[in-house]
Design an enzyme around this catalytic site. Structure first.
Site, PDB file in Angstrom:
ATOM      1  CG  ASP A 168      -1.815   0.483   1.221  1.00  0.00           C
ATOM      2  OD1 ASP A 168      -2.069   1.312   0.189  1.00  0.00           O
ATOM      3  OD2 ASP A 168      -2.636   1.236   2.340  1.00  0.00           O
TER       4      ASP A 168
ATOM      5  CG  PHE B  99      -9.999  -1.977   2.662  1.00  0.00           C
ATOM      6  CD1 PHE B  99      -8.191  -0.847   3.954  1.00  0.00           C
ATOM      7  CD2 PHE B  99     -10.643  -2.939   3.399  1.00  0.00           C
ATOM      8  CE1 PHE B  99      -8.291  -1.501   4.410  1.00  0.00           C
ATOM      9  CE2 PHE B  99      -9.600  -3.573   4.463  1.00  0.00           C
ATOM     10  CZ  PHE B  99      -8.647  -2.877   4.927  1.00  0.00           C
TER      11      PHE B  99
HETATM   12  P1  IMP Z   1       1.247  -0.404   3.702  1.00  0.00           P
HETATM   13  O1  IMP Z   1       3.021  -0.142   4.920  1.00  0.00           O
HETATM   14  O2  IMP Z   1       0.855   1.155   3.797  1.00  0.00           O
HETATM   15  O3  IMP Z   1       2.296  -1.251   2.276  1.00  0.00           O
HETATM   16  O4  IMP Z   1       0.498  -1.456   3.902  1.00  0.00           O
HETATM   17  C1  IMP Z   1       0.608  -2.637   4.706  1.00  0.00           C
HETATM   18  C2  IMP Z   1      -0.827  -3.421   5.453  1.00  0.00           C
HETATM   19  O5  IMP Z   1      -1.942  -2.913   5.955  1.00  0.00           O
HETATM   20  C3  IMP Z   1      -0.568  -4.933   4.429  1.00  0.00           C
HETATM   21  O6  IMP Z   1       0.060  -5.353   4.890  1.00  0.00           O
HETATM   22  C4  IMP Z   1      -2.320  -5.191   4.482  1.00  0.00           C
HETATM   23  O7  IMP Z   1      -1.863  -5.493   6.326  1.00  0.00           O
HETATM   24  C5  IMP Z   1      -2.857  -4.049   5.434  1.00  0.00           C
HETATM   25  N1  IMP Z   1      -2.957  -3.428   4.188  1.00  0.00           N
HETATM   26  C6  IMP Z   1      -3.227  -2.276   3.134  1.00  0.00           C
HETATM   27  N2  IMP Z   1      -4.115  -1.869   1.931  1.00  0.00           N
HETATM   28  C7  IMP Z   1      -5.168  -2.898   2.747  1.00  0.00           C
HETATM   29  C8  IMP Z   1      -6.620  -3.165   2.043  1.00  0.00           C
HETATM   30  O8  IMP Z   1      -6.827  -2.621   1.192  1.00  0.00           O
HETATM   31  N3  IMP Z   1      -6.742  -4.584   2.508  1.00  0.00           N
HETATM   32  C9  IMP Z   1      -6.340  -5.048   3.667  1.00  0.00           C
HETATM   33  N4  IMP Z   1      -5.662  -4.954   4.042  1.00  0.00           N
HETATM   34  C10 IMP Z   1      -4.922  -4.148   3.801  1.00  0.00           C
END
Ligand code: IMP
Ligand code: MG
Length: 174
Positions: A101, A150
């Site tokens: 993300d 999401f």
């Molecule tokens: P990041 O550090 O922002 O890249 O987020 C990583 C974590 O956020 C992922 O490993 C997921 O566990 C959670 N995450 C981000 N977007 C989603 C989504 O759309 N659905 C479910 N989990 C998400």
């Protein structure tokens, strides 16, 4: 209130893409053995399906990370809540995660693992939300790019629910 409103990627589409990824990785690593690092909890369904379809020798281990910060980009920190058991020094390692993300979590995890001197370190992710990216991170093997919605299922949760859905769905405010 958030509800599961639609299917974004069917079970068949997800499994077909993961099979292609497994073939690609098996070709790239031919003659070598990999250590697959499953990122808990969300990455486990993807990582299971991916490794199951590989034709090279695979060892597996598990890692759980969490990221926290005071809201400003420069102070965002990643800690390893549960570490892998194996030493990765000199090994060919592939980290397997559900979704990238902002990129903070996996960037932090990869920085930590890189210090342990693996022979190589790559990232496989089922999904990526490029429009949300805040840090530069290279995804070596990617399943699908998805819009900024999401998503749940295939390991991904909404408040710890829906991880076991065999397809990828979207949660929307209703
Ligand atoms: P990041 O550090 O922002 O890249 O987020 C990583 C974590 O956020 C992922 O490993 C997921 O566990 C959670 N995450 C981000 N977007 C989603 C989504 O759309 N659905 C479910 N989990 C998400
Ligand atoms: Mg996750």
């Amino acid at each position: 209130m958030y509800k599961l409103t639609k299917e974004l990627l069917s079970k068949q589409a997800v499994e077909k893409r993961i099979l292609e990824m497994a073939k690609e990785i098996s070709r790239d690593y031919e003659g070598r053995e990999i250590l697959a690092v499953f990122v808990l909890k969300g990455g486990v369904y993807f990582a299971s399906e991916l490794t199951k379809n590989m034709t090279i020798p695979v060892r597996i281990d598990f890692l759980q990370a969490s990221s926290y910060g005071d809201g400003t980009v420069s102070t965002k920190n990643v800690i390893i809540k549960r570490d892998i058991e194996e030493s990765i020094e000199g090994k060919d390692v592939i980290i397997m995660e559900d979704i990238i993300d902002t990129g903070f979590t996996l960037k932090g995890v990869m920085d930590i693992l890189r210090e342990r001197k693996p022979a190589s370190l790559k990232l496989a992710a089922l999904l990526s939300k490029p429009s949300r990216r805040e840090v530069d991170i290279n995804i070596d093997y990617l399943g699908f790019e998805v819009p900024d919605e999401f998503v749940v299922g295939y390991g991904m949760d909404y408040a710890q629910n829906y991880r076991n859905l065999p397809y990828i769905g979207v949660m929307e405010e209703v």
